[in-house]
Design a protein around this motif. Sequence first.
Motif, short mmCIF file in Angstrom:
data_model
loop_
_atom_site.label_atom_id
_atom_site.label_comp_id
_atom_site.label_asym_id
_atom_site.label_seq_id
_atom_site.Cartn_x
_atom_site.Cartn_y
_atom_site.Cartn_z
N ILE A 135 -17.52 -33.69 7.50
CA ILE A 135 -16.35 -33.02 8.08
C ILE A 135 -15.98 -33.67 9.41
O ILE A 135 -14.79 -33.91 9.70
CB ILE A 135 -16.63 -31.52 8.26
N PHE A 136 -16.96 -34.00 10.26
CA PHE A 136 -16.69 -34.69 11.52
C PHE A 136 -15.97 -36.01 11.27
O PHE A 136 -15.13 -36.44 12.07
CB PHE A 136 -18.00 -34.99 12.27
N ALA A 137 -16.30 -36.67 10.15
CA ALA A 137 -15.73 -37.98 9.84
C ALA A 137 -14.38 -37.89 9.13
O ALA A 137 -13.79 -38.92 8.77
CB ALA A 137 -16.70 -38.78 8.97
N GLY A 138 -13.88 -36.66 8.93
CA GLY A 138 -12.57 -36.49 8.33
C GLY A 138 -12.60 -36.44 6.81
O GLY A 138 -11.54 -36.49 6.16
N GLY A 139 -13.78 -36.34 6.22
CA GLY A 139 -13.89 -36.24 4.77
C GLY A 139 -13.90 -34.80 4.29
O GLY A 139 -13.74 -33.86 5.08
N LEU A 140 -14.09 -34.64 3.00
CA LEU A 140 -14.14 -33.31 2.38
C LEU A 140 -15.56 -33.06 1.88
O LEU A 140 -16.00 -33.69 0.92
CB LEU A 140 -13.14 -33.21 1.23
N ALA A 141 -16.27 -32.17 2.52
CA ALA A 141 -17.64 -31.85 2.14
C ALA A 141 -17.63 -31.12 0.80
O ALA A 141 -16.96 -30.10 0.64
CB ALA A 141 -18.30 -30.99 3.21
N THR A 142 -18.39 -31.64 -0.17
CA THR A 142 -18.32 -31.13 -1.54
C THR A 142 -19.71 -30.93 -2.11
O THR A 142 -20.42 -31.90 -2.39
CB THR A 142 -17.54 -32.13 -2.43
N GLY A 143 -20.11 -29.68 -2.28
CA GLY A 143 -21.40 -29.39 -2.89
C GLY A 143 -21.30 -29.51 -4.40
O GLY A 143 -20.29 -29.15 -5.01
N ILE A 144 -22.36 -30.02 -5.01
CA ILE A 144 -22.45 -30.14 -6.47
C ILE A 144 -23.70 -29.39 -6.91
O ILE A 144 -24.78 -29.61 -6.37
CB ILE A 144 -22.53 -31.62 -6.92
N TYR A 145 -23.57 -28.48 -7.87
CA TYR A 145 -24.71 -27.69 -8.31
C TYR A 145 -25.82 -28.58 -8.87
O TYR A 145 -25.56 -29.49 -9.66
CB TYR A 145 -24.28 -26.67 -9.37
N THR A 146 -27.05 -28.30 -8.47
CA THR A 146 -28.19 -29.10 -8.93
C THR A 146 -28.42 -28.97 -10.43
O THR A 146 -29.06 -29.83 -11.03
CB THR A 146 -29.47 -28.68 -8.20
N THR A 147 -27.92 -27.89 -11.01
CA THR A 147 -28.08 -27.68 -12.46
C THR A 147 -27.01 -28.39 -13.28
O THR A 147 -27.05 -28.35 -14.51
CB THR A 147 -28.04 -26.18 -12.77
N ASN A 148 -26.06 -29.05 -12.62
CA ASN A 148 -24.99 -29.74 -13.34
C ASN A 148 -25.53 -30.87 -14.21
O ASN A 148 -26.46 -31.59 -13.82
CB ASN A 148 -23.97 -30.33 -12.34
N SER A 149 -24.89 -31.05 -15.34
CA SER A 149 -25.18 -32.20 -16.20
C SER A 149 -24.53 -33.44 -15.58
O SER A 149 -23.69 -33.33 -14.68
CB SER A 149 -24.58 -31.97 -17.58
N PRO A 150 -24.89 -34.65 -16.04
CA PRO A 150 -24.21 -35.85 -15.54
C PRO A 150 -22.70 -35.77 -15.70
O PRO A 150 -21.95 -36.20 -14.80
CB PRO A 150 -24.82 -36.98 -16.39
N GLU A 151 -22.25 -35.21 -16.82
CA GLU A 151 -20.80 -35.11 -17.06
C GLU A 151 -20.14 -34.17 -16.06
O GLU A 151 -19.04 -34.45 -15.56
CB GLU A 151 -20.55 -34.62 -18.49
N ALA A 152 -20.81 -33.05 -15.76
CA ALA A 152 -20.26 -32.09 -14.79
C ALA A 152 -20.25 -32.69 -13.39
O ALA A 152 -19.32 -32.46 -12.61
CB ALA A 152 -21.06 -30.80 -14.82
N CYS A 153 -21.29 -33.47 -13.06
CA CYS A 153 -21.32 -34.16 -11.77
C CYS A 153 -20.16 -35.15 -11.68
O CYS A 153 -19.50 -35.26 -10.63
CB CYS A 153 -22.64 -34.90 -11.58
N HIS A 154 -19.92 -35.85 -12.77
CA HIS A 154 -18.83 -36.82 -12.81
C HIS A 154 -17.49 -36.14 -12.56
O HIS A 154 -16.65 -36.65 -11.80
CB HIS A 154 -18.80 -37.55 -14.15
N TYR A 155 -17.29 -34.98 -13.20
CA TYR A 155 -16.00 -34.30 -13.04
C TYR A 155 -15.74 -33.98 -11.57
O TYR A 155 -14.65 -34.25 -11.04
CB TYR A 155 -15.95 -33.01 -13.87
N VAL A 156 -16.72 -33.41 -10.89
CA VAL A 156 -16.53 -33.02 -9.49
C VAL A 156 -16.32 -34.25 -8.62
O VAL A 156 -15.39 -34.29 -7.78
CB VAL A 156 -17.74 -32.20 -8.98
N ALA A 157 -17.17 -35.27 -8.79
CA ALA A 157 -17.07 -36.48 -7.96
C ALA A 157 -15.73 -37.19 -8.16
O ALA A 157 -15.13 -37.69 -7.21
CB ALA A 157 -18.23 -37.42 -8.28
N ALA A 158 -15.26 -37.22 -9.41
CA ALA A 158 -13.97 -37.86 -9.69
C ALA A 158 -12.82 -37.03 -9.14
O ALA A 158 -11.86 -37.57 -8.57
CB ALA A 158 -13.81 -38.05 -11.20
#
Length: 678
Positions: A135-158
């Motif tokens: 947040i200090f660097a001007g980005g968007l802090a985004t939590g990803i659930y640890t239980t997410n599958s690789p596909e679910a992680c991909h969706y959030v990151a993308a």
Amino acid sequence: MATRSGCPCCSVAEEPKPVPLQSSNAPAALTPADQLWSTSKDTAVRLRMEGSGPAAYTPITAHQMFVETVESFGDHPALAYKEEGQWVTMTFKQYYQQCRAAAKSFLRLGLERYHGVGILGFNSPEWFISDIGCIFAGGLATGIYTTNSPEACHYVAANCQANILVVENQTQLSKILQVKDQLPHLKAIVQYKGQLQHRASYLYSWADFLKMGEDMTDQELNTVISSLRANECCSLIYTSGTTGNPKGVMLSHDNVTWTVRTALSVVNLERGQEVVVSYLPLSHAAAQMFDMWMCIAYAVTTYFAQPDALKGSLGTTLKEARPTCFLGVPRVWEKMEEKMKEVGAKAPPMRKKVAAWAKAIGLQYNYSAMNGEHAVPWGYSMANSLVFKKVRAALGLDRCKVCFTGAAPITKDTLDYFMSLNMPILEIYGMSESSGPHTVSCNEEYRITSCGKVMPGCKTKLDKPDADGSGEICFWGRHVFMGYLNMPEKTAEAIDQDGWLHSGDLGKHDQRNFLYITGRIKELIITAGGENIPPVPIEDALKSEVSIISNAMLIGDQRKFLSMLLTLKCVVDDNAEPTDKLSPEAVDFCRRLGVAATKVSEVNANKEPAVYNAIQEGLERVNARATSNAQKVQKFVVLDRDFSIAGGELGPTMKLRRPIVAKMYQDKIEEMYAGARL
């Protein structure tokens, strides 16, 4: 308890160099904006400010709020975590320095403005530092659930166009490596626990990551920080995606800073005097508000639980940290209740009598206090000494001033149980889209089964109320989110043309303006006969009647009658997976019926008549209280295993995922309705 001061992240000296603070008293800058909502990550919104009262408070950024606390409580412990079995503390000055160091490194790694930094791991100082540093660097802090599958992680990151992903360990890293090539915006991955098992130009250990920004000057970073605006996005909270793709809830600096300070103004806490334990998933708005932002706003010391907290170690952390306020989702309180009842069942007869006597006094006293009468029954002091204080100490809650619950419905039985032990549990209600809380209960003003009163400076509207005064709960206030990232249609569904946030929950007020949740629109079962039925009260009623039942889910949408999916209480393994072994409470239930079963499979093998009859009798007692024949449950099926997070039936905060459960057990459901003529 042994403690020492230090930093988990790199070589921070015991006597830190002066912190390069920017003035926290500088007037807040806002980006000009006409709209109350947006779906673009780089578009500001108009704040719901008013001319006076809490809604008129000067907007500040997350950085400004942090600086205010560092100026007053710089040497106060901010974070506490275990290292080689000992508690290590980090002061607010050290914490702030680490966030600045992370911000510099994020910028050096190529973090672009309004792009995401995804964080995938269990609660830790590195999680907090990554979030705040982003947040200090001007980005968007985004939590990803640890239980997410690789596909679910991909969706959030993308979806958030993540430039950098911060992962806890090799397990989480392996998920990202499976989808890395499908993330065109990704520039680097940082692993904050354990050794990197292989080297790549885009992979960094936590120590190497923090060194990346050492050549950046404080003035360079301050220039970026000075460009932050209170009405622009700083954080993304992704919904669990029960009914479709997760939605990125955009929260502004003002959403975060105004909400946490306003919520805390309702609760009687003191700056620099409080302790909390962080264990709930930080991808969830409630955990971020309670653990991270409250820590910064009120100089609260946050103790980090172990990764297996919900598998059993939470109790140990509570006894070591002795928090002054504690937030437990309903399932956590229920597990505590089950454990205490299990211990109580093994107590000698005299101790059982003393406990029952004390709990009757505790319930009487706390209901009196709740109603403002404060009548102290005879024997209260003795009950407090013999039972209440010992229970609190055994739970690690002997210093706890406020016990909260939220994120899902909690039963009156559980609330009454803790009331009887002189531990009122106060309900908070809200959603990610309201930055966490909307209504708050406090020790001075609460009602059992109510979720409290609306926060100062906010408003509640009950849309389209029925004859009983129950309508859809709508929110107004500076806590209302900016919008869903890149989802204009979903945003328009949630925020109406007048700016009201529609919760999807049904509720009503009592004469003193306490809010009660009566159901959820999407959860409402509409029978084939057109009757609207809220499932939770019926499910809770059966669980109260039949103590062997762990989870209950009502079925009947567009059906001729209601039915239920049931699970039995069982022991969970080290991975929090339900086993076939019945819990001690369930075994006791069977013994009272003369049943020798110790496993779920043994009960289900021949539909153990005594157990099934007990469930049926409990169901008949519930049906006898139904307001209409349409609300009576006609059939049930006992499933072979309990619901769990790993199994997919429960969300990260252990909330029932109804559409997923219905799909998983569709065959069982259809069997109940096959050839039915009821």
